[in-house]
Write an enzyme that holds these catalytic residues in place. Structure first.
Site, PDB file in Angstrom:
ATOM      1  N   CYS A  23      -6.284  32.373 -26.247  1.00 40.13           N
ATOM      2  CA  CYS A  23      -6.106  31.108 -25.554  1.00 40.13           C
ATOM      3  C   CYS A  23      -6.054  29.981 -26.580  1.00 40.13           C
ATOM      4  O   CYS A  23      -6.297  30.179 -27.773  1.00 40.13           O
ATOM      5  CB  CYS A  23      -7.230  30.856 -24.546  1.00 40.13           C
ATOM      6  SG  CYS A  23      -8.840  30.601 -25.324  1.00 40.13           S
ATOM      7  N   CYS A  26      -9.259  29.431 -28.571  1.00 44.17           N
ATOM      8  CA  CYS A  26      -9.409  30.332 -29.724  1.00 44.17           C
ATOM      9  C   CYS A  26      -8.623  29.795 -30.914  1.00 44.17           C
ATOM     10  O   CYS A  26      -9.087  29.845 -32.056  1.00 44.17           O
ATOM     11  CB  CYS A  26      -8.918  31.733 -29.358  1.00 44.17           C
ATOM     12  SG  CYS A  26      -9.807  32.515 -27.999  1.00 44.17           S
ATOM     13  N   ASP A 424      26.165  25.630 -27.700  1.00 40.61           N
ATOM     14  CA  ASP A 424      27.067  26.218 -28.676  1.00 40.61           C
ATOM     15  C   ASP A 424      28.444  26.383 -28.007  1.00 40.61           C
ATOM     16  O   ASP A 424      28.545  26.413 -26.775  1.00 40.61           O
ATOM     17  CB  ASP A 424      26.522  27.575 -29.123  1.00 40.61           C
ATOM     18  CG  ASP A 424      27.412  28.219 -30.160  1.00 40.61           C
ATOM     19  OD1 ASP A 424      27.866  27.509 -31.073  1.00 40.61           O
ATOM     20  OD2 ASP A 424      27.671  29.438 -30.051  1.00 40.61           O
ATOM     21  N   ASP A 600      24.579  31.694 -28.401  1.00 42.14           N
ATOM     22  CA  ASP A 600      24.683  33.150 -28.357  1.00 42.14           C
ATOM     23  C   ASP A 600      24.609  33.795 -29.728  1.00 42.14           C
ATOM     24  O   ASP A 600      24.251  34.956 -29.851  1.00 42.14           O
ATOM     25  CB  ASP A 600      26.013  33.552 -27.707  1.00 42.14           C
ATOM     26  CG  ASP A 600      27.211  33.212 -28.594  1.00 42.14           C
ATOM     27  OD1 ASP A 600      27.204  32.113 -29.176  1.00 42.14           O
ATOM     28  OD2 ASP A 600      28.116  34.049 -28.713  1.00 42.14           O
ATOM     29  N   ASP A 604      22.297  30.841 -34.116  1.00 42.46           N
ATOM     30  CA  ASP A 604      21.656  29.934 -33.166  1.00 42.46           C
ATOM     31  C   ASP A 604      20.167  30.241 -33.022  1.00 42.46           C
ATOM     32  O   ASP A 604      19.448  29.500 -32.345  1.00 42.46           O
ATOM     33  CB  ASP A 604      22.317  30.052 -31.781  1.00 42.46           C
ATOM     34  CG  ASP A 604      23.751  29.544 -31.789  1.00 42.46           C
ATOM     35  OD1 ASP A 604      23.997  28.518 -32.442  1.00 42.46           O
ATOM     36  OD2 ASP A 604      24.616  30.187 -31.163  1.00 42.46           O
TER      37      ASP A 604
END
Length: 705
Positions: A23, A26, A424, A600, A604
């Protein structure tokens, strides 16, 4: 690769695996503890991978770091192989969840008989059977909470697991006391239900974090695991990638990927470098040209002198950018975690005050403890813990049925708030399949079409494949060619009826076009275009209607990108490399925008990871698919506004769930404090609140319609 790496100056870097972190609390504790160690320059936690990277004085031993973490209750160990996959947090929770769920169902069946009026020896028998089933199951299934709570108590602090552990242990102890003394009540069912719901929520959370980490692993897997190295004297030997050093000469055969960066010293070939640049067309390279790790050698063997290996390669740098970006994103503290940090101290205080108050009022210790346990159970944050993950799971299922896969549940929260979209071009706004200009083809004569098909069919270049497909669809028959040869970077050359013919790169370096040359005819220039995805204009209009400003961020040439930008009526930025794309995303975020990245290509990846939320088409590269938060598997771009709308509905339901959880506590807690609620009723009420949250979340079944 060693766990400690030497940096510039007198600093070293050490990576530690800390599996006990789960978490935001932590994270801050680990970073504070390491930051207090003399000689530590910085400590940065990656909660997704459950690791921490520490930069420290070279003389500081890693053991001092693990001891510092041990002092605050976190076990840790140095990572010997930085490229190794981080251990999954899901697997250790599956067995406890299965045991808790199975035991809860069986104990609940026995409890129903008691509730139905079983008395005397029958009730005692059922209570004993419940104890025999529940006690071992609680001891096993409760370990994740008991261990965490014990570590917190040992260092004089508290966390969300402490009240859970106290409630479960005291309820089990009192229930055992009731069984031994032939009492009327036992609350094993409540304790088991508590553990089952909490473990289910924690498993869902761990599954989503594991998926977020998979992007970096996928990118690192693109590099070759080793290379054939030319030894002094001309012999060759296969070396692991970790053993490669600057100055060595790798012999890279056709079809192999490079394991390190370097310079070609012998031979020439074509390379697929889409992993680094996103450009799908192969590029030619010869002596003196650079070749980078991850590039795929397509046609001929070459010798490459290594310049950078291991973590110094360009590919490793991209992976680091992605990991750092993932870490930035994981700093988004989950809503439930934020609430839970304040929750535990409040519950402890309330329960203690309740017990003390009832003792002062004259109640027996047993009665005061029963009421105190009821308070602990009824305030269990089950509904709070389920408020986010259940809504995410239901919404994710709806999106999946609509062709949109959600890989990281927290992305719904981040996607709901985006106000800027960077898209893109090739393969994202367009289909990534270049097609020839039909008007120009219509001007070709029959012989020109026949020769063009014959030439195109002898090449695997994307433009040749597009041309061959278009001509074949028209029923054109290929001409018979002789002396066919494909020259890397130039085109396909042959002879037809004794005349030289070619399908080649146009003079003047024009981009998406080929020149058909037949000695008996004038040269024909054939341009190509990459078609926009269906509904692209409508999708962008809907995004604007949702308050999202859109623009193109592409690595392609300026002319090609601007043409698409004009068609769609949006701003463009062309010829950007992976680092520039990531920098643009970060600049937008610094300007106060919440960014959606849609891309894609492998180039990227850093931008996808750096954005507040990211989406990739199903045709994306493996790394693009892994780096994105969501993947749409349909060709239509309408998936983008659909995902944003579903995310916003999801966040609305999450807020409603929190309101239900808070309202439940506001109503039930006073009753428990006043002694009107037994531990059993508390467990039922707690479960009812959880079911209410689940029922509300089910309204998201149609969120993606």
């Amino acid at each position: 690769m060693a766990s400690a790496a030497t940096l510039t100056g007198d600093l070293s870097r050490t990576s530690l695996a800390v599996p006990g972190m789960h978490c935001a609390g932590c994270m801050s504790k680990v970073e504070r503890a390491l930051g207090a160690v003399p000689g530590v320059a910085s400590a940065r936690v990656n909660l997704t991978a459950r690791t921490v990277t520490v930069e420290h004085d070279a003389e500081l031993e890693p053991r001092a770091l693990t001891e510092a973490l041990g002092g605050i209750g976190f076990e840790s160990q140095a990572r010997r192989d930085l490229s190794a996959k981080a251990p999954s947090a899901v697997r250790p929770l599956l067995a406890p969840l299965a045991v808790a769920g199975f035991a809860a169902m069986n104990v609940m069946l026995l409890s129903v008989s008691v509730w139905s009026g079983a008395e005397g020896s029958t009730r005692e028998l059922f209570h004993w059977l419940s104890a025999l089933i529940a006690l071992p199951a609680i001891a096993f299934a409760g370990r994740p909470f008991f261990t965490s709570a014990w570590r917190a108590v040992k260092r004089g602090t508290t966390n969300m697991d402490v009240p859970i552990s106290i409630g479960v242990i005291v309820a089990s102890g009192l229930s055992l006391y009731e069984v031994v003394t032939a009492g009327q009540h036992a609350w094993f069912d409540g304790a088991l239900m508590l553990l089952t719901f909490l473990l289910a929520g924690r498993v869902l959370d761990a599954m989503m974090r594991d998926r977020a980490r998979a992007g970096v692993d996928a990118l690192l897997s693109q590099a070759a695991q080793g290379a054939t190295v030319v030894q002094p004297g001309g012999t060759v030997a296969w070396l692991d990638a970790a053993q490669l050093e600057a100055g060595m000469v790798m012999r890279v055969a056709a079809g192999e990927r490079l394991a390190a960066d370097g310079e070609i010293v012998a031979g020439s070939s074509r390379f697929d470098q889409s992993i680094l640049t996103g450009e799908s067309a192969p590029v030619s390279a010869g002596v003196g040209d650079k070749a980078l790790a991850g590039m795929l050698n397509l046609s001929a063997p070459v010798d490459v002198q290594v310049s950078h290996a291991g973590h110094d390669t360009t590919l490793a740098e991209i992976a680091r950018l992605m990991e750092a970006s993932t870490q930035n994103r994981s700093r988004y503290v989950r809503i439930a975690d934020r609430a839970a940090r304040l929750y535990a101290p409040a519950v402890h205080t309330l329960s203690a005050i309740t017990v003390i108050g009832w003792l002062l009022a004259g109640a027996s210790l047993y009665q005061a403890l029963v009421i105190g346990v009821a308070v602990l159970i009824i305030t269990c944050p089950c509904a709070l813990g389920l408020a986010v993950p259940v809504a995410q799971v239901v919404a994710s299922g709806s999106l999946m049925r609509a062709g949109i896969m959600v890989k990281d549940g927290s992305a719904l929260e981040r996607l709901a708030g985006v106000d800027r979209a960077l898209l893109d071009k090739t393969g994202t706004l367009t289909l990534g399949r270049p097609v020839p200009d039909e008007t120009v083809i219509n001007l070709f004569g029959a012989e020109e079409r026949s020769v063009a098909l014959a030439l195109a069919s002898h090449s695997t270049h994307p433009l040749s494949r597009g041309l061959a497909k278009a001509l074949a669809a028209r029923g054109v028959e290929a001409a018979l060619l002789e002396e066919i040869a494909e020259r890397p970077g130039m085109g396909v050359f042959a002879r037809w009826n004794g005349h030289p013919v070619s399908l080649r790169r146009p003079d003047g370096g024009k981009g998406s076009a080929v020149a058909l040359s037949i000695s008996t005819s004038p040269v024909r220039l054939l341009p190509f275009a990459d078609a926009l995805r269906p509904d692209a204009v409508e999708a962008l209009d809907k995004l604007r209607a949702l308050g999202i400003d859109c623009s193109i961020l592409s690595g392609d040439k300026v002319a090609a990108v601007e043409a698409i930008g004009i068609d769609l009526g949006i701003a463009t930025q062309a010829q950007t490399d992976p680092a520039q794309k990531q920098a643009r995303v970060e600049a937008e975020r610094k300007a106060g925008h919440r960014v959606l990245m849609v891309g894609d290509g492998l180039n990227d990846g850093p931008a996808l990871a750096a954005a507040n939320a990211s989406i990739a088409p199903g045709s994306a590269s493996d790394v693009g698919l892994q780096a994105a938060d969501m993947v749409f598997v349909q060709e239509s771009l309408l998936a983008l506004p659909r995902a944003v709308s579903a995310s916003r509905r999801t966040m609305a339901v999450v807020k409603q769930n929190f309101a239900l959880a808070i309202g439940y506590n506001a109503f039930a807690v006073p009753l428990a404090v006043l002694g009107h609620v037994t531990p059993l009723v508390a467990a039922v009420a707690m479960s009812a609140s959880s079911l209410l949250v689940i029922a509300n979340s089910l309204r998201l079944v149609g969120a993606a319609r």
